[in-house]
Structures are given as structure tokens and as C-alpha cells.
Motif scaffolding. Sequence first.
Motif, PDB file in Angstrom:
ATOM      1  N   GLY A 274      -8.546  -2.601   4.261  1.00  0.00           N
ATOM      2  CA  GLY A 274      -7.689  -1.839   5.152  1.00  0.00           C
ATOM      3  C   GLY A 274      -6.593  -1.529   4.349  1.00  0.00           C
ATOM      4  N   ARG A 275      -5.961  -0.174   4.885  1.00  0.00           N
ATOM      5  CA  ARG A 275      -4.807   0.119   3.960  1.00  0.00           C
ATOM      6  C   ARG A 275      -3.618  -0.721   4.086  1.00  0.00           C
ATOM      7  N   PHE A 276      -3.328  -1.147   5.454  1.00  0.00           N
ATOM      8  CA  PHE A 276      -1.991  -1.901   5.511  1.00  0.00           C
ATOM      9  C   PHE A 276      -2.403  -3.331   4.987  1.00  0.00           C
ATOM     10  N   LEU A 277      -3.313  -4.312   5.128  1.00  0.00           N
ATOM     11  CA  LEU A 277      -3.517  -5.173   4.586  1.00  0.00           C
ATOM     12  C   LEU A 277      -3.441  -5.284   3.110  1.00  0.00           C
TER      13      LEU A 277
ATOM     14  N   ILE B  45      -0.357  -6.542  -1.616  1.00  0.00           N
ATOM     15  CA  ILE B  45       0.534  -6.251  -3.060  1.00  0.00           C
ATOM     16  C   ILE B  45       2.104  -6.500  -2.995  1.00  0.00           C
ATOM     17  N   LEU B  46       2.487  -6.208  -1.813  1.00  0.00           N
ATOM     18  CA  LEU B  46       4.142  -6.480  -1.536  1.00  0.00           C
ATOM     19  C   LEU B  46       4.118  -7.987  -1.601  1.00  0.00           C
ATOM     20  N   SER B  47       3.283  -8.747  -1.158  1.00  0.00           N
ATOM     21  CA  SER B  47       3.524 -10.313  -0.896  1.00  0.00           C
ATOM     22  C   SER B  47       3.315 -10.633  -2.393  1.00  0.00           C
ATOM     23  N   GLY B  48       2.346 -10.273  -3.122  1.00  0.00           N
ATOM     24  CA  GLY B  48       2.135 -10.762  -4.538  1.00  0.00           C
ATOM     25  C   GLY B  48       3.199 -10.296  -5.231  1.00  0.00           C
ATOM     26  N   GLY B  49       3.942  -9.231  -5.202  1.00  0.00           N
ATOM     27  CA  GLY B  49       5.135  -8.814  -5.927  1.00  0.00           C
ATOM     28  C   GLY B  49       6.205  -9.679  -5.528  1.00  0.00           C
TER      29      GLY B  49
END
Length: 146
Positions: free
Chosen positions: A74-77, A82-86
Motif C-alpha cells: 500500500g502507498r501509505f505503509l 521509507i520515512l521511518s527508515g530515514g
Amino acid sequence: MWINKILLAWTAFGAGIAVAGGFVAFISLIGIVTRLAGITKTADAIMLYEDSMMLGLILCNILSLYSLKLTWIGRFLSHLLILSGGFFTGIFVGCLAGALAEVVNIIPIFSRRMKLRKGFPYMVKAAAVGKCIGCLLQLYILNYFK
């Protein structure tokens, strides 16, 4: 023809092992894991820290080697992942930079040479803000024009 691919894969695998081993040895040498465990008073979980670091290195190597499509979750997940990885990568890079600065004693030497007696916390905060702005500019502005 297939022997060339096998030799190339073997060479790439050996080079990856050498680089990863050097990176882990470097992190162990400057003492990031033990320092964080000492500060947070969680020395009993140091094996978990080291295992998490190795798992993260292996996972990031696999993700950088194989371009995985995250559209199936899904797009949101996928954006959240990606944000949490960053976010966690930023924490790691910050800890690495702080440990390097502490190991080479750059901050005390710099403050002594600049005769800086007051405002030391502001200097550290300004360096952190400058680093964040520089990274954001490189990520969003410079990569946009490529």
C-alpha cells in the motif's frame, strides 16, 4: 560465459564482506554501541544492540542490491516505512558523527582555538541545524534537477 558471472559474483561477495567487516570494526572501535548502552543504562542488552546493527546492515545491503517494489503493502505503509527508515538512519548518522567528534576530540580543540567560552551549546545546535538543512537541500533540491 557463466564462469565469468560466477567469478564476478564471488568477487563482489568478497568485497562486500570486506567492506562490511571494516565498517563494523570501525563502529566497534569508536565505541558507539557501548557508549549508548552506558548512557541509557542498558548494558545487559548490548548483544541485542549488536544483533540489531548487524541485521540492519544486512537488510539495507539487500535492499540496496535488489530494487524491491513496495507497492504490494500500500502507498501509505510504503511511505511510512521509507520515512521511518530515514528517521532511524538519521539517528544512526548523528550518533556516528557524535562518536567520531568525541573520539578525535574535535569539539574541545575547536573551542580552544576559537577561544569560545560562552555559547557552546548554541554552536552545537547550529552545527546540527546546518547539517539538517544541508541534507534536505541535497536531497530535495540537488536531486530534483538531475
